[in-house]
Write an enzyme that holds these catalytic residues in place. Structure first.
Site, PDB file in Angstrom:
ATOM      1  N   GLU A  20       0.813  -1.218   0.000  1.00  0.00           N
ATOM      2  CA  GLU A  20       0.000   0.000   0.000  1.00  0.00           C
ATOM      3  C   GLU A  20       0.847   1.269   0.000  1.00  0.00           C
ATOM      4  OE1 GLU A  20      -0.659  -2.613   1.958  1.00  0.00           O
ATOM      5  OE2 GLU A  20      -2.730  -3.225   1.565  1.00  0.00           O
ATOM      6  N   HIS A  46     -11.074  -4.887  10.276  1.00  0.00           N
ATOM      7  CA  HIS A  46     -11.735  -4.896   8.968  1.00  0.00           C
ATOM      8  C   HIS A  46     -13.139  -4.290   9.016  1.00  0.00           C
ATOM      9  CE1 HIS A  46      -8.641  -7.956   8.158  1.00  0.00           C
ATOM     10  NE2 HIS A  46      -8.876  -7.815   6.874  1.00  0.00           N
TER      11      HIS A  46
HETATM   12  C1  LIG Z   1      -2.296  -4.432   4.841  1.00  0.00           C
HETATM   13  C2  LIG Z   1      -3.274  -5.317   4.197  1.00  0.00           C
HETATM   14  N1  LIG Z   1      -3.489  -5.222   2.881  1.00  0.00           N
HETATM   15  C3  LIG Z   1      -4.380  -6.021   2.265  1.00  0.00           C
HETATM   16  C4  LIG Z   1      -5.077  -6.953   2.975  1.00  0.00           C
HETATM   17  C5  LIG Z   1      -6.127  -7.811   2.289  1.00  0.00           C
HETATM   18  N2  LIG Z   1      -5.647  -9.167   2.164  1.00  0.00           N
HETATM   19  C6  LIG Z   1      -5.920 -10.102   3.089  1.00  0.00           C
HETATM   20  S1  LIG Z   1      -5.192 -11.535   2.786  1.00  0.00           S
HETATM   21  C7  LIG Z   1      -4.496 -10.940   1.365  1.00  0.00           C
HETATM   22  C8  LIG Z   1      -3.632 -11.811   0.541  1.00  0.00           C
HETATM   23  C9  LIG Z   1      -2.477 -12.296   1.331  1.00  0.00           C
HETATM   24  O1  LIG Z   1      -1.674 -13.090   0.542  1.00  0.00           O
HETATM   25  P1  LIG Z   1      -0.490 -13.879   1.185  1.00  0.00           P
HETATM   26  O2  LIG Z   1       0.296 -12.976   2.075  1.00  0.00           O
HETATM   27  O3  LIG Z   1       0.246 -14.546   0.103  1.00  0.00           O
HETATM   28  O4  LIG Z   1      -1.186 -14.940   2.143  1.00  0.00           O
HETATM   29  P2  LIG Z   1      -2.229 -16.081   1.766  1.00  0.00           P
HETATM   30  O5  LIG Z   1      -3.581 -15.455   1.800  1.00  0.00           O
HETATM   31  O6  LIG Z   1      -1.881 -16.619   0.443  1.00  0.00           O
HETATM   32  O7  LIG Z   1      -2.096 -17.070   2.875  1.00  0.00           O
HETATM   33  C10 LIG Z   1      -4.851  -9.621   1.157  1.00  0.00           C
HETATM   34  C11 LIG Z   1      -4.454  -8.805   0.011  1.00  0.00           C
HETATM   35  C12 LIG Z   1      -4.843  -7.020   4.358  1.00  0.00           C
HETATM   36  N3  LIG Z   1      -5.526  -7.874   5.141  1.00  0.00           N
HETATM   37  N4  LIG Z   1      -3.936  -6.225   4.937  1.00  0.00           N
END
Ligand SMILES: Cc1ncc(C[n+]2csc(CCOP(=O)(O)OP(=O)(O)O)c2C)c(N)n1
Lengths: 336, 346
Positions: free
Chosen positions: B68, B137
């Protein structure tokens, strides 16, 4: 570092427990969310049912949790992310209290305040967060405390490959190497950050390569295999415990469910999850422990039965526990 | 009614209205582009960018890494060069990881440059609770953005307004934060207030900032509100009407600029004010509106003290009974208004 018979059996058992836990949650979560149609155009109501809100399940990613946590003691710290159940279970978080938390009950770890993404268990030093990337600096803090307090405990931060593009990740790596902290960073590469493939979010193929830029060892584990994780994690945890500093590990693993339950998964090739399940790491370890004579078919079945009963008991506990009183929402903003 | 299209009103969800406004502005102005997490193939987690990738391709609808700070800063940099980025912060709660770019730079650079530099960009973001997503959230936080000088802050309550306000946001030469409540987007996977899905003209139109809307006229009490709380207030007003209490509802629509005149006019008429807000109680929107009225007591006569309904200074809890308690509900609005009707000023 070779796993002892006891460690092998522990990893096998924990993987089954995690899988059973996640598959059960996948069913429970759907209760009350589908029919009846309570509103025009509504296919699914995320806020309904006994377990409302977002739900990120980790079925398929068990090897990462057990392969690392097999080396940890109760006084070692684990910081997980928004997909936390496998780490929590492998770290020994109380299953009843964790489950009750997901049902929003007063007997839950957070008395219903946190829910599934925000599990805190100070007894076994487990915490997690719904903010992607937040955990890595926090693990540095736990490791810094261990150092200041003269303890030989270590800290582990687990997070997805998506989180490795957050500034917090990069700042944490630098801090850890600079201060030679007893911390291990473990990246779970399940290929996706929600809908975005790693190749579309990350400029290099392996996060392990990034370790060099911060002056620490980086190891890529290409197989979703508990023993492979166990070996690499053993070296990293031992190095941290000896006071020699941090390690960055990336594991290629598989996500069997959607990003969250209810994810339409339109970004993913049809049948991909099914294909991934063909390489399920649990039967692989099962075959090994049986070949080694550590378990026969009978005791394997008994083990699975015991685990299923244990997991079911946790769900029953969660479901049957009382809700907090509404006005308890006002409690716990500050320590008394 | 001469044709079938005229006979049948075109109803859009707020999500559809936002993506339609974005698509029309992208078609009109090649400098406009969208970036953010899952805005491409997924169409935005809350469907605010659905269909844009197919229409405009990956150069103008860019999925970003989960970075971000990176893409908010990049929005500033691109805007400074004359592009007009729309940068989506998936949940407003994630502002924490990128607020330096927003409040120290996006909000202030125009001012610090003495007006020499412009930053025409829009930050879109999902707000609000009610579906048990817990403390990280479910926040609204619009007051925090409105508190920092230099950001225009838009918080629509329905599809019609959302389209017109989004169009204005994209055309504005200033940074605009556009906050949409998840519980009025008309998503197929979250229960929502149906009043937010309404008739939306197909052709582009712009709704000026700083014009609150009286969504229901009344004579006994003014409810100043915004976002999903407008829909809750409308439901509450029906109950109150059955009891003989006539509530006027003012939908602020934009916090910066704030339409003070409409608020004051309505309160002068009814003599009673309830601020219904889903943000935290202290140091926020409800206090601002209350202060505005207090500052005009030389020209307005109140029949009852000002009342505020907001989240009682606790993080949003997960558990259903706790969350229902913390976030003001329709019943709370009804009860507050009843209380106002019997309260007195001395
Ligand atoms: C700071 C922030 N940005 C965006 C999100 C929304 N979000 C939640 S999970 C996710 C994907 C995370 O991907 P990864 O770190 O690869 O973990 P995975 O879900 O694959 O276990 C996103 C974009 C968030 N929770 N926090």
């Amino acid at each position: 570092m070779d796993a002892t018979a006891e460690q092998l059996l522990w990893m096998y058992e924990k993987m089954i427990e995690i899988r059973e836990y996640e598959e059960t949650m996948a069913r429970v979560y759907l209760e009350g969310k589908l029919p009846p149609k309570i509103q025009k155009g509504l296919a699914f109501d995320i806020g309904a049912g006994p377990v409302p809100g977002e739900m990120h399940l980790a079925a398929g990613q068990e090897p990462v949790a057990v392969g690392v946590c097999a080396h940890l003691r109760a006084d070692d710290t684990v910081v997980g992310a928004h997909r936390p159940h496998h780490f929590a279970i492998a770290k020994g978080v109380d299953l009843d209290a964790m489950t009750a938390e997901m049902f929003g009950k007063d007997t839950g770890l957070g008395r219903g305040k946190g829910g599934h993404m925000h599990l805190f268990d100070p007894v076994v030093k487990f915490s997690c967060s719904g903010i992607v990337g937040a955990g890595a600096p926090q693990a540095c803090g736990a490791a810094l405390a261990a150092k200041k307090l003269g303890r030989d405990s270590v800290a582990v931060a687990f997070f997805g490959e998506g989180a490795a593009n957050q500034g917090a990740f990069h700042e944490a790596l630098n801090l850890a190497a600079l201060w030679k902290l007893p911390v291990v960073f473990v990246v779970e590469d399940n290929k996706y950050g929600i809908s975005v493939e790693k190749s579309a979010s990350t400029a290099i193929a392996s996060n392990a390569e990034r370790a060099a830029g911060y002056g620490m060892p980086g190891v890529l584990i290409e197989r979703n295999d508990a023993l492979a994780v166990f070996k690499v994690a053993g070296t990293a945890v031992a190095r941290a415990r000896r006071g020699e500093g941090p390690t960055l590990i990336e594991v290629k693993t598989d996500r069997y469910f959607g990003h969250f339950q209810g994810d339409p998964e339109t970004y993913r090739p049809k049948g991909e999850a099914k294909e991934l399940r063909q390489h399920d790491p649990i039967p692989v370890l099962g075959a090994l422990v049986r070949d080694m004579g550590l378990l026969d078919a009978n005791s394997d079945a008994g083990l699975r039965q015991r685990i299923a009963t244990r997991v079911q008991a946790a769900y029953d506990f969660g479901r049957n526990s009382p809700y907090p009183r509404p006005e308890d929402a006002l409690l716990h903003v500050f320590a008394e | 009614m001469t044709t079938a299209t005229q006979a049948k009103a075109r109803m859009l969800t707020m999500a559809q209205a936002i993506s339609e406004a974005t698509a029309q502005e992208m078609a009109r102005d090649p400098r406009v582009f969208v970036m953010g997490e899952d805005v491409g193939k997924y169409g935005g987690i809350f469907s605010a960018t659905t269909g844009l990738l197919d229409k405009f391709g990956p150069d103008r609808v860019m999925d970003t890494p989960i970075s971000e700070t990176g893409f908010m800063g990049a929005a500033l940099g691109a805007a400074a060069e004359g592009l007009r980025p729309i940068s989506e912060l998936m949940f407003v709660d994630f502002f924490g990881v990128c607020f330096d770019q927003i409040y120290n730079h996006i909000a202030k650079n125009h001012y610090m440059s003495g007006g020499a530099c412009k930053y025409p960009l829009v930050i879109t973001t999902g707000i609000g609770g009610g579906y048990n997503d817990a403390a990280q959230h479910s926040q609204c936080l619009y007051s925090i953005f409105a508190h920092v000088p230099g950001l225009k802050v838009v918080v629509p309550s329905n599809a019609y307004d959302a389209k017109g306000l989004m169009t204005t946001a994209i055309r504005d030469d200033n940074p605009v934060v556009f906050l949409y409540h998840k519980g009025i987007m008309g998503l197929s996977w979250m229960s929502y207030f149906e009043g937010s899905t309404n008739e939306v003209p197909e052709e582009p139109y712009a709704i000026p900032f700083g014009e609150a809307r009286v969504v229901r006229e009344g004579s006994d009490v003014t409810i100043v509100t915004l976002s999903q709380m407008v829909q809750k207030s409308l439901v509450a007003a029906e109950t109150l009407a059955a009891e003989g209490i006539s509530a006027e509802i003012v939908d602020l629509r934009t916090l910066v600029p704030l339409d003070r005149a409409t608020v004051l006019k309505s309160v002068a008429k009814t003599g009673r004010l309830l601020v219904a807000d889903e943000d935290y109680l202290s140091y926020g929107l409800s206090g601002e509106i209350a202060a505005l009225v207090a500052e005009h007591l030389d020209s307005i006569r109140l029949k009852a003290p000002v009342r505020r309904l907001a989240v009682p200074d606790v993080p949003i809890p997960f558990s259903r009974p706790l969350e229902q308690f913390a976030i003001p509900q329709v019943d709370n609005i009804v009860a507050s208004v009843r209380g106002l009707m019997t309260a007195k000023v001395y």
